[in-house]
Design an enzyme around this catalytic site. Structure first.
Site, PDB file in Angstrom:
ATOM      1  N   ASP A  93      42.364  37.448  48.055  1.00 12.42           N
ATOM      2  CA  ASP A  93      42.107  37.140  46.720  1.00 12.42           C
ATOM      3  C   ASP A  93      42.789  35.911  46.204  1.00 12.42           C
ATOM      4  OD1 ASP A  93      43.126  37.888  43.674  1.00 12.42           O
ATOM      5  OD2 ASP A  93      41.093  37.962  44.044  1.00 12.42           O
ATOM      6  N   ASP A 149      44.118  42.204  37.022  1.00  9.39           N
ATOM      7  CA  ASP A 149      44.041  40.591  37.605  1.00  9.39           C
ATOM      8  C   ASP A 149      44.982  40.242  36.926  1.00  9.39           C
ATOM      9  OD1 ASP A 149      41.645  37.965  38.381  1.00  9.39           O
ATOM     10  OD2 ASP A 149      43.733  38.860  39.374  1.00  9.39           O
TER      11      ASP A 149
END
Lengths: 434, 324
Positions: A157, A310
C-alpha cells in the site's frame, strides 16, 4: 488489573445480532460477565462504574488500514501518538501499513514495530508486511518470515504491485501461509501524473485529472487473479462506482474478494478540492457525487465489507505547497466513527448493527483476528459512544501529531466517550486519560 | 481601527462581471495614456510592485514592468528557477511580503501557485499566469480587444481552437466570456479537450470548423510540444486537421477577428497567411496588453476603502500610537 462495570448501555454485538440493554463486567482484561442487570456488582471493591445510559456499547473498533509513520517519518506521527489518536477515535486495534522508512519488508523492522507498540502503544497494533522488497514491485518480500515475526497481512500500500505476474505469485505464495493480501489498486500509466479526480473540478482548476479507469482497471485485474488462483484478495480504499460494480459482480460469481472504503469517500467529493485545497488531496482521489452514492449503496448491500480510516498524517508545511506537489492523505482516526454515524446512520443509509459490523466483525474476519465480538471470556476491547452528541473538529483538540484533515471546523454527530483496550480505560468521558 | 481589505486578482473564475467591466473601462483610459508622447502618469507613485516569476516569460514580464513604470511605480523582478529552488514558495513570498511590497505579481507553471501565495501574504496578489489554471491578464486583454473591435461581448460567438486542456489562457477566456454573455465553442482533438466543459455551458467539438461555424471571434491556443506522440501524433498531423488556415476561416463570419496569445507556432496552430489577413488582431493584443496591465495595477495596486478611496496604512497610525 482494574475492575470496570459498564451499566445501562445499549449493547450492539454484530457477531450474534444482539441489540439490547445490558451490563458488562470486566476484570483482568477479560469480559467476565455480561447480563441485562449487574447492578449488584456496583458495590464491589475498587470497581469503576461507567454509567452508559443513553449510549451505545460495542466491541472495540478495528481499523484495517492506517499509517503510523514509525519508523522513519516520526515528525508526522509515531506509534505512541498514532495509537493515542486511534484510542480517541474509539479504535482498540489498528493494522498499520508497511510504507515506513525503512520499509516493513523484513523481520528487523517488523520486530521493532511489535516491540514499540507493546511498550508504548495505546491500542493493539497489528503490523502489515510488504508484498515486495522496498515496495519496489520487483522481488517478493519474505512473507513467511514476516508472518512469524507478527505480520497480520501483506500489502504494498501506497503503491500498486504493477506487475501482474508478481501479484499472482504473491497471492499464491501468501495463501500458503494463510496471509491476507491487501491490494492498493491503481494503474500507474493511466494515472499519468494526475493529482485529483478527472472531472469538472479538475478542469476548473487546471489540474491534471486521474480517471476512475485507473482504479477500476486494477480492481478488475485483482478479481481476475483471485479467481484464476482461487486465492482471496482484499481491495483497499474503494472509491469509484466502477469498483463497487466490479466487486459486486465478482462476489455474486463466488470470487473470494473483499474490500474496504473510507469515510471521506462517502462524505466528500472532488468539490472539496476547490480553491486548491490540499487538505482534500488523497490517493485514491475524492470522486464525484455518483461515486459517493455508489459507495454508500455498496456499504448498504454488503458489497463493501469494511470501513477503514487510511489515517495518513502529514506535517503541516508539507501540505502548504503547490497542489501538484502536496503529499496525498488525511488523518482519520478521530473522525471515522462520527463521519460514519453522520453520513450513514443518521442519513438512514445503514442501520446501527450493519454500521458497527463494518467496523468490528468484518475487518476482524478479513484479518483473521480473534476479535470484534463481545462475549464472556473475550478480551475486553470495548467502545462506548453517544450517537447523537454533536461536536466540532478543532485543530487544537486533535490528538494526532498531524492535523491534515479537510473536516476542520465541521460539526459532526456522534462521539466516542469511552475506549477500553484489554480491560484498561484509555478514553473516559470523551477525553484521553493515557 | 482601519481595515486593510486585500484585493487579489487570482483568476476570472473568482471575478464578477462588474469587476471585469471596471478593468476594461479603466484600460480604455490607460490606452489613451499610452498613445501620448510623454508616457507618464502618477497613479502608482510610491507603490512597490514585485514580479515573482517561477517560469520564463517575455511579454508578460516586460509589459508589467513597462505598465508599472509608465505609472511611476517602483517595480522589481525576481526570477526563481524552480529546479534549483531550495525554499518553499510560501517562504520566498513571505520574505518579499516583509519588504514593504504592495503588490506581488506571480507567474508559475503549476496551477494554484497564485492562490497559495495569496493565502500567506498581506500584499495584493496578481496572477500573471499559473499553468493550465488561469492566465487572467491574457483573458482581460482578449476581452478588451474583442470589445474594442466588435463593440460588445454579449451575444458574440467565440470559437477557441486548440489544446484547451493544457491552456490557462483558454480557461480564463472561457470564464470571462461566459460571464459577459458570449457564446463559447471549443474545437480540438478529443484528447486535448478537458472533460466537463459542456456542464460549464461550453459547446464542445472535435474539429475546428464545427467550432468556428459563424464565429465572430476565432481564438487560437498554443499547442504544447510535450504531448506530441502521446495525446496527438505529431505537429504535421495536427496542422493538417486542426490548424487555423484560410480554408477553415471560411466557416467563420467574413469579418471575424483572429486572436492568439503568442508565442505562436506558425504553420501548426495558425497559418502565417491568416496572421497577415486584416482579421488578425495579434499586434493590437500586445499593445492592449500594456494598457490592461496598467489598469489592473491601478485597480489592484492599492488597498481599497469602502468608497473605493485610497486609505492610509495601519502602520502609520500604530507608529503614532507608540510615539505618543
Amino acid at each position: 488489573m482494574s475492575k470496570i462495570l459498564i451499566r445501562k448501555g445499549r449493547v450492539i454485538n454484530p457477531a450474534d445480532g444482539m441489540d439490547a440493554q445490558a451490563d458488562l463486567y470486566i476484570e483482568d482484561g477479560i469480559i467476565k460477565n455480561m447480563a441485562p442487570d449487574l447492578s449488584d456488582m456496583e458495590s464491589g471493591d475498587g470497581v469503576k462504574v461507567i454509567d452508559a445510559k443513553g449510549r451505545i456499547v460495542v466491541p472495540g473498533l478495528i481499523d484495517i488500514h492506517c499509517h503510523l509513520r514509525d519508523p522513519g517519518y516520526e515528525y508526522k506521527e509515531d506509534i505512541e501518538t498514532g495509537t493515542r489518536s486511534a484510542a480517541k477515535g474509539g479504535f482498540t486495534s489498528v493494522a498499520c501499513m508497511p510504507n515506513t522508512n525503512p520499509v516493513t519488508d523484513n523481520v528487523t523492522v517488523m520486530s521493532y514495530i511489535q516491540n514499540r507498540a507493546k511498550e508504548i502503544g495505546a491500542v493493539h497494533v497489528f503490523p502489515i508486511g510488504a508484498i515486495t522488497k522496498g515496495l519496489k514491485g520487483e522481488e517478493m518480500a519474505p512473507i513467511g518470515e514476516l508472518k512469524f515475526a507478527g505480520a497480520i497481512a501483506v500489502s504494498d500500500d501506497g503503491r500498486p504491485v504493477e506487475n501482474g505476474n508478481m501479484m499472482k505469485n504473491a497471492m499464491l505464495y501468501a495463501n500458503t501461509f494463510d496471509m491476507p493480501v491487501i491490494s492498493h489498486c491503481e494503474d500507474i500509466p493511466l494515472v499519468d501524473g494526475g493529482v485529483m479526480n478527472e472531472g469538472v473540478m479538475a478542469t476548473k482548476l487546471g489540474l491534471k485529472g486521474i480517471s476512475s479507469a485507473s482504479e477500476d482497471a486494477m480492481v478488475a485485474r485483482e478479481i481476475v487473479l483471485s479467481a484464476a488462483t482461487d486465492t482471496p484478495v482484499h481491495i483497499a480504499h474503494v472509491s469509484t462506482k466502477g469498483s463497487v460494480e466490479l466487486i459486486r459482480d465478482a462476489k455474486a460469481r463466488g470470487v473470494k474478494v473483499t474490500c474496504e472504503t473510507c469515510p471521506h469517500y462517502f462524505s466528500l467529493t472532488e468539490q472539496a478540492c476547490d480553491g486548491f485545497n490540499t487538505l482534500a488531496k488523497m490517493n485514491p482521489p475524492l470522486r464525484t457525487e455518483k461515486d459517493r452514492l455508489a459507495i454508500i449503496e455498496g456499504l448498504a448491500d454488503g458489497t463493501i465489507d469494511a470501513i477503514a480510516t487510511d489515517h495518513a498524517p502529514h506535517y503541516k508545511d508539507e501540505k502548504d505547497v503547490e497542489f501538484d506537489l502536496a503529499p496525498n492523505g488525511i488523518i482519520g482516526f478521530e473522525t471515522a466513527l462520527a463521519l460514519s454515524l453522520s453520513y450513514l446512520y443518521h442519513e438512514k443509509k445503514l442501520d446501527m448493527m450493519k454500521l458497527i459490523e463494518c467496523m468490528t466483525v468484518k475487518p476482524a474476519k478479513i484479518l483473521k483476528l480473534n476479535k470484534g465480538e463481545l462475549k464472556i471470556g473475550a478480551m475486553a476491547d470495548i467502545t462506548i459512544f453517544d450517537p447523537d452528541m454533536e461536536w466540532t473538529v478543532y485543530e487544537e483538540e486533535i490528538v494526532s501529531k498531524s492535523k491534515n484533515t479537510p473536516y476542520l471546523g465541521k460539526t459532526l454527530k456522534g462521539m466516542v466517550t469511552e475506549t477500553i483496550v484489554a480491560g484498561e480505560l484509555k478514553v473516559s468521558e470523551g477525553k484521553l486519560i493515557v | 481601527m482601519i481595515i486593510k481589505p486585500k484585493r487579489d486578482l487570482l483568476g476570472l473564475k473568482n471575478l464578477s462581471a462588474e469587476e471585469i467591466r471596471e478593468i476594461l473601462h479603466s484600460a480604455e483610459t490607460m490606452k489613451y495614456v499610452l498613445s501620448q508622447p510623454v508616457k507618464k502618469a502618477p497613479h502608482l507613485l510610491g507603490k512597490s510592485i514585485v514580479e515573482l516569476f517561477f517560469s520564463e516569460s517575455i511579454r508578460t514580464k516586460l509589459s508589467f514592468e513597462l505598465a508599472a513604470k509608465y505609472m511611476s511605480g517602483t517595480i522589481s523582478t525576481v526570477t526563481v528557477p524552480t529546479q534549483s529552488m531550495r525554499e518553499r514558495i510560501v517562504d520566498i513570498a513571505a520574505a518579499i511580503d516583509c519588504m514593504g511590497t504592495d503588490v506581488i505579481i506571480v507567474r508559475a507553471n503549476r496551477s494554484g501557485v497564485a492562490d497559495l501565495i495569496a493565502r500567506h501574504v498581506k500584499a495584493n496578489v496578481i496572477n500573471g499566469g499559473d499553468g493550465a489554471n488561469e492566465q487572467p491578464m491574457q483573458a482581460l486583454v482578449d476581452l478588451f480587444t474583442i470589445y474594442q473591435k466588435c463593440g460588445k461581448i454579449s451575444g458574440l460567438k467565440v470559437a477557441i481552437v486548440g489544446d484547451v486542456r493544457h491552456s490557462g489562457v483558454a480557461r480564463s477566456n472561457i470564464w470571462g466570456l461566459k460571464l459577459l454573455g458570449a457564446e463559447v465553442c471549443v474545437g480540438g482533438p478529443a484528447t486535448l479537450i478537458p472533460p466537463g466543459l459542456d456542464e460549464l455551458g461550453v459547446s464542445v467539438f472535435n474539429t475546428p470548423q464545427e467550432a468556428m461555424l459563424d464565429a465572430d471571434v476565432v481564438m487560437s491556443v498554443s499547442l504544447g510540444k510535450e504531448y506530441a506522440g502521446i495525446m496527438y501524433p505529431d505537429s504535421r498531423e495536427y496542422a493538417r486537421f486542426f490548424a487555423i488556415d484560410e480554408r477553415r476561416m471560411q466557416y467563420a463570419k467574413p469579418d471575424a477577428i483572429v486572436m492568439h496569445a503568442l508565442p505562436v507556432r506558425r504553420g501548426v496552430e495558425l497559418m502565417s497567411r491568416v496572421m497577415s489577413l486584416k482579421n488578425s488582431v495579434l499586434d493590437e493584443q500586445v499593445t492592449n496588453g500594456v494598457a490592461v496591465k496598467m489598469a489592473v495595477l491601478y485597480l489592484y495596486g492599492r488597498k481599497k476603502g469602502l468608497q473605493g478611496n485610497e486609505i492610509k496604512d495601519i502602520s502609520d497610525n500604530e507608529k503614532g500610537g507608540i510615539l505618543k
